[in-house]
Design an enzyme around this catalytic site. Sequence first.
Site, short mmCIF file in Angstrom:
data_model
loop_
_atom_site.label_atom_id
_atom_site.label_comp_id
_atom_site.label_asym_id
_atom_site.label_seq_id
_atom_site.Cartn_x
_atom_site.Cartn_y
_atom_site.Cartn_z
N HIS A 34 1.95 2.74 -16.59
CA HIS A 34 0.57 2.24 -16.46
C HIS A 34 -0.24 2.61 -17.72
O HIS A 34 -1.01 1.80 -18.23
CB HIS A 34 -0.13 2.88 -15.26
CG HIS A 34 0.50 2.58 -13.93
ND1 HIS A 34 1.09 3.54 -13.17
CD2 HIS A 34 0.62 1.42 -13.24
CE1 HIS A 34 1.54 3.01 -12.04
NE2 HIS A 34 1.27 1.72 -12.06
N GLN A 150 6.66 -11.16 -11.13
CA GLN A 150 5.21 -11.09 -10.91
C GLN A 150 4.46 -11.56 -12.16
O GLN A 150 3.54 -12.39 -12.08
CB GLN A 150 4.84 -9.64 -10.59
CG GLN A 150 3.36 -9.33 -10.62
CD GLN A 150 3.08 -7.90 -10.19
OE1 GLN A 150 3.24 -7.56 -9.04
NE2 GLN A 150 2.65 -7.07 -11.13
#
Length: 275
Positions: A34, A150
């Site tokens: 992240h 995704q």
Amino acid sequence: MIVARDYKSFIEARSKLNGSVGFVPTMGALHEGHLSLIKKSISQNSATVVSVFVNPTQFLAGEDLNKYPRPESADIKICELAKVDILYMPTIEQMYNSDELKISAPKIRGYILEGANRPGHFDGVLQVVMKLLNIVKPTNAYFGKKDAQQLILIEQMVKDYFIDTNIVACDIVREPDGLAMSSRNIYLSPNQRIRALSISKALKRGVKMVQSGIYDTNQIKDTIRDVIEPEVDTIEYIAITDRRLKEINSIKLDDTIILIAVKIGSTRLIDNIWI
Ligand code: AMP
């Protein structure tokens, strides 16, 4: 850094940002993967917004929604240290209404690979990403190649719905031993974690085969299966596709993804490599 927990305070904070805005949507339990998206956003934009929202609509019945890690204060600290401008942490009630309009994943690309094993998952992903893009209105939004399907479906949604945001694809961040970073890795016991290394090892083996001139995808998939089969409990899929997720028989350089999904114990792990 402003921590906004509702739509109104987010909009107020957002209205004070000038110039380009980068956006990193996450489900929290932030790790180096992240952080690499956040750092990229900070380096490419005047301001950066991160969201932490464990989105219930992308979890299927029986999945890990309730036990999904939620280390809220650590996530706030990480974003603060990274110099994020706004951290948006809405509640489920802030994000969803009853009987609301739904986004549907495309009938083919949304229902293969992850979508075949988790039917309806991408409806939930696209629904929440659509909401977040409309709330944040970012110039650039950052997504990891770790979740390849995704990323590809979000690129399609932005195009199909004429959303004015540029989608930036970010490389997969791995542990030094090769394991792709994931918020779900904490579920693995030490022994399971060792067994999970077979996934990145198998992907590397696939790349080596391509480098040695083997382009037959069935041959590569067989070798990958031989590497991971003894180590994992279930192989959900080993697929070799082009970047539109169409299965291919022969490797096309700069247009190929090798994707793997397995289960080790009750933990589902996905990984892939772009060639
Ligand atoms: P998540 O919190 O799992 O929904 O992930 C939020 C974003 O971080 C998604 O765009 C993921 O693809 C990305 N991401 C997760 N793990 C990694 C990783 N190891 N390397 C790069 N990006 C990642």
